[in-house]
Write a protein that holds these residues in place. Structure first.
Motif, PDB file in Angstrom:
ATOM      1  N   ASN A  37      -1.047  -7.008  -6.735  1.00  0.00           N
ATOM      2  CA  ASN A  37      -0.267  -5.723  -6.299  1.00  0.00           C
ATOM      3  C   ASN A  37       0.369  -5.147  -7.373  1.00  0.00           C
ATOM      4  OD1 ASN A  37       1.095  -3.845  -5.059  1.00  0.00           O
ATOM      5  ND2 ASN A  37       2.849  -5.517  -4.093  1.00  0.00           N
ATOM      6  N   THR A  38       0.506  -3.720  -7.427  1.00  0.00           N
ATOM      7  CA  THR A  38       0.983  -3.227  -9.037  1.00  0.00           C
ATOM      8  C   THR A  38       1.668  -1.366  -8.332  1.00  0.00           C
ATOM      9  OG1 THR A  38      -1.060  -1.109  -8.511  1.00  0.00           O
ATOM     10  CG2 THR A  38      -1.621  -3.424  -9.568  1.00  0.00           C
ATOM     11  N   PRO A  39       2.622  -1.786  -9.334  1.00  0.00           N
ATOM     12  CA  PRO A  39       3.396  -0.227  -8.771  1.00  0.00           C
ATOM     13  C   PRO A  39       2.616   1.148  -7.972  1.00  0.00           C
ATOM     14  CG  PRO A  39       4.197  -0.448 -10.736  1.00  0.00           C
ATOM     15  CD  PRO A  39       2.273  -1.171 -10.086  1.00  0.00           C
ATOM     16  N   GLN A  40       1.510   1.408  -8.528  1.00  0.00           N
ATOM     17  CA  GLN A  40       0.508   2.409  -8.580  1.00  0.00           C
ATOM     18  C   GLN A  40      -0.296   2.577  -7.110  1.00  0.00           C
ATOM     19  OE1 GLN A  40       0.391   0.525 -11.412  1.00  0.00           O
ATOM     20  NE2 GLN A  40      -0.134   1.907 -13.408  1.00  0.00           N
ATOM     21  N   ARG A  41      -0.028   0.610  -6.584  1.00  0.00           N
ATOM     22  CA  ARG A  41      -0.559   0.748  -5.666  1.00  0.00           C
ATOM     23  C   ARG A  41       0.281   1.355  -4.162  1.00  0.00           C
ATOM     24  NH1 ARG A  41      -5.381  -3.484  -6.955  1.00  0.00           N
ATOM     25  NH2 ARG A  41      -6.655  -2.688  -7.887  1.00  0.00           N
ATOM     26  N   GLU A  42       1.499   0.789  -4.747  1.00  0.00           N
ATOM     27  CA  GLU A  42       2.149   0.646  -3.797  1.00  0.00           C
ATOM     28  C   GLU A  42       2.894   2.032  -3.486  1.00  0.00           C
ATOM     29  OE1 GLU A  42       5.828  -1.870  -4.549  1.00  0.00           O
ATOM     30  OE2 GLU A  42       4.617  -3.590  -4.274  1.00  0.00           O
ATOM     31  N   LEU A  43       2.850   2.591  -4.518  1.00  0.00           N
ATOM     32  CA  LEU A  43       3.247   4.642  -4.542  1.00  0.00           C
ATOM     33  C   LEU A  43       2.236   5.499  -4.020  1.00  0.00           C
ATOM     34  CD1 LEU A  43       5.328   5.133  -7.946  1.00  0.00           C
ATOM     35  CD2 LEU A  43       6.145   4.992  -5.311  1.00  0.00           C
ATOM     36  N   VAL A  44       0.639   4.754  -3.981  1.00  0.00           N
ATOM     37  CA  VAL A  44       0.121   5.484  -3.206  1.00  0.00           C
ATOM     38  C   VAL A  44       0.651   5.038  -1.687  1.00  0.00           C
ATOM     39  CG1 VAL A  44      -2.272   5.726  -2.703  1.00  0.00           C
ATOM     40  CG2 VAL A  44      -1.883   5.885  -5.510  1.00  0.00           C
ATOM     41  N   TYR A  45      -0.074   4.217  -1.429  1.00  0.00           N
ATOM     42  CA  TYR A  45       0.301   3.466  -0.249  1.00  0.00           C
ATOM     43  C   TYR A  45       1.136   4.333   0.456  1.00  0.00           C
ATOM     44  CZ  TYR A  45      -0.485   0.042   4.201  1.00  0.00           C
ATOM     45  OH  TYR A  45       0.050   0.483   5.298  1.00  0.00           O
ATOM     46  N   ASP A  46       2.784   4.667   0.258  1.00  0.00           N
ATOM     47  CA  ASP A  46       3.635   4.653   0.180  1.00  0.00           C
ATOM     48  C   ASP A  46       3.933   6.638   0.247  1.00  0.00           C
ATOM     49  OD1 ASP A  46       6.141   3.547   0.583  1.00  0.00           O
ATOM     50  OD2 ASP A  46       7.892   4.758  -0.457  1.00  0.00           O
ATOM     51  N   ALA A  47       2.980   6.833  -0.311  1.00  0.00           N
ATOM     52  CA  ALA A  47       3.200   8.513  -0.094  1.00  0.00           C
ATOM     53  C   ALA A  47       2.340   8.215   1.135  1.00  0.00           C
ATOM     54  CB  ALA A  47       1.879   9.026  -1.733  1.00  0.00           C
ATOM     55  N   LEU A  48       0.886   7.652   1.717  1.00  0.00           N
ATOM     56  CA  LEU A  48       0.203   7.792   2.558  1.00  0.00           C
ATOM     57  C   LEU A  48       1.036   7.777   4.083  1.00  0.00           C
ATOM     58  CD1 LEU A  48      -2.783   6.322   1.943  1.00  0.00           C
ATOM     59  CD2 LEU A  48      -2.794   8.529   2.146  1.00  0.00           C
ATOM     60  N   LEU A  49       2.491   6.785   3.830  1.00  0.00           N
ATOM     61  CA  LEU A  49       2.560   6.457   5.174  1.00  0.00           C
ATOM     62  C   LEU A  49       4.048   7.199   5.061  1.00  0.00           C
ATOM     63  CD1 LEU A  49       2.589   2.206   4.560  1.00  0.00           C
ATOM     64  CD2 LEU A  49       1.706   4.072   6.905  1.00  0.00           C
ATOM     65  N   THR A  50       4.350   7.371   4.070  1.00  0.00           N
ATOM     66  CA  THR A  50       5.727   8.753   3.914  1.00  0.00           C
ATOM     67  C   THR A  50       5.361   9.645   4.775  1.00  0.00           C
ATOM     68  OG1 THR A  50       6.631   7.335   2.412  1.00  0.00           O
ATOM     69  CG2 THR A  50       7.675   9.797   2.535  1.00  0.00           C
ATOM     70  N   LYS A  51       4.567  10.259   4.739  1.00  0.00           N
ATOM     71  CA  LYS A  51       4.411  11.994   5.072  1.00  0.00           C
ATOM     72  C   LYS A  51       2.585  11.908   5.775  1.00  0.00           C
ATOM     73  CE  LYS A  51       4.768  16.748   4.347  1.00  0.00           C
ATOM     74  NZ  LYS A  51       4.609  17.341   3.499  1.00  0.00           N
ATOM     75  N   ARG A  52       2.567  11.318   6.811  1.00  0.00           N
ATOM     76  CA  ARG A  52       1.442  11.215   7.528  1.00  0.00           C
ATOM     77  C   ARG A  52       0.517  12.443   7.464  1.00  0.00           C
ATOM     78  NH1 ARG A  52       0.521   6.273  11.064  1.00  0.00           N
ATOM     79  NH2 ARG A  52       2.712   4.762   9.904  1.00  0.00           N
ATOM     80  N   ASP A  53       0.387  13.388   7.276  1.00  0.00           N
ATOM     81  CA  ASP A  53      -0.877  14.480   6.577  1.00  0.00           C
ATOM     82  C   ASP A  53      -2.082  14.416   6.652  1.00  0.00           C
ATOM     83  OD1 ASP A  53       0.288  14.235   4.431  1.00  0.00           O
ATOM     84  OD2 ASP A  53       0.979  16.791   3.775  1.00  0.00           O
TER      85      ASP A  53
END
Lengths: 142, 142
Positions: free
Chosen positions: B22-38
């Motif tokens: 787990n890395t901060p980069q992977r978390e943030l990328v995943y988070d970006a997808l979940l936060t705005k599902r467009d």
DNA sequence: AACAATAGTTAGAATTATTCCAATTTAGAC
DNA sequence: GTCTAAATTGGAATAATTCTAACTATTGTT
């Protein structure tokens, strides 16, 4: 000289319908698609047509393919080369691509329908994934 | 510091399952997808993540997305950026993309099924075209 | 038949999405 | 704490496609 290609009549007709000219390049490109129906790429079409018309350019092949698509003689398989998009929604679903806005919306697929879709595969085929994309214009938002 | 993102637990779990870190980069990328599902593109994800981690590189965003896809947390919408292919077969039909050989085969679609597929669109939606692509491996030829 | 106007083709440059690579950084195991 | 493997980084490389400007061919007009 007589017609240089096999299917020139239908092509000539469709082109005329759209107010476009018939050219040897367009005939050869269309012919390449009809002769070997293996869903070739633009590059592959280029290679094939070149054997008969060595001077043709790749840009022309792209232009001709585009023209054929516009005349409804040819369909594009991997629609419009747009950047890959990512979706965190894992439940099987389809996508609706709104051509007015460029937005992509999720469309739910009943399990039953998905099963029916997978059932059309001939025996021996088995799909790891099915991608279903609708394209159209959404009425302007209320 | 505590967890920098919202959904890190599920992600951490899945990554661990696949033997990945787990890395901060992977978390943030995943988070970006979940936060705005467009269904954002890699570039769009890059722009969003950059606001929180300005040093991240586009290459890393591509790497992270690829990782998430491999962990089954994310799906790709316009599968593998392959050259556009052309098809002179106009009757509505689906395609089967054989991942062993790269070949594409036509699959006939009963009219009835096509109608059923179009029927899943919510009211207000109307599709000019439906693209159905299966992906899988064909058993080696007899 | 000559002639403009338009459509089509061409070569090569430009663009865009993506992948590759070598160097550096980071995280987990010991 | 050190070692090793995994991950990230920036930049270069690649590949598909589009654009551009110049040239060529075709059509309709006189």
């Amino acid at each position: 000289m007589s017609t240089p290609t096999i299917h020139s009549d239908a092509l000539a007709q469709k082109l005329a319908d759209s107010g476009l000219r018939n050219t040897p390049q367009r005939e050869l490109v269309y012919d390449a698609l009809l002769t070997k129906r293996d869903h070739p790429t633009a590059d592959e079409v280029y290679a094939r047509v070149k054997t008969q018309l060595p001077g043709i350019s790749l840009a022309t092949v792209y232009n001709c393919l585009e023209t054929l698509v516009q005349c409804n003689l040819v369909r594009v398989v991997n629609f419009e080369r747009a950047p890959t998009r990512y979706c965190p929604h894992l439940h099987p679903h389809a996508h609706f691509h709104d051509e007015s806005t460029g937005a992509t919306h999720d469309i739910e697929l009943p399990d039953q329908l998905l099963a029916a879709i997978k059932a059309v595969l001939p025996s021996g085929y088995s799909a790891d994934a099915v991608e279903i994309t609708f394209r159209g214009k959404l009425p302007s938002p209320r």
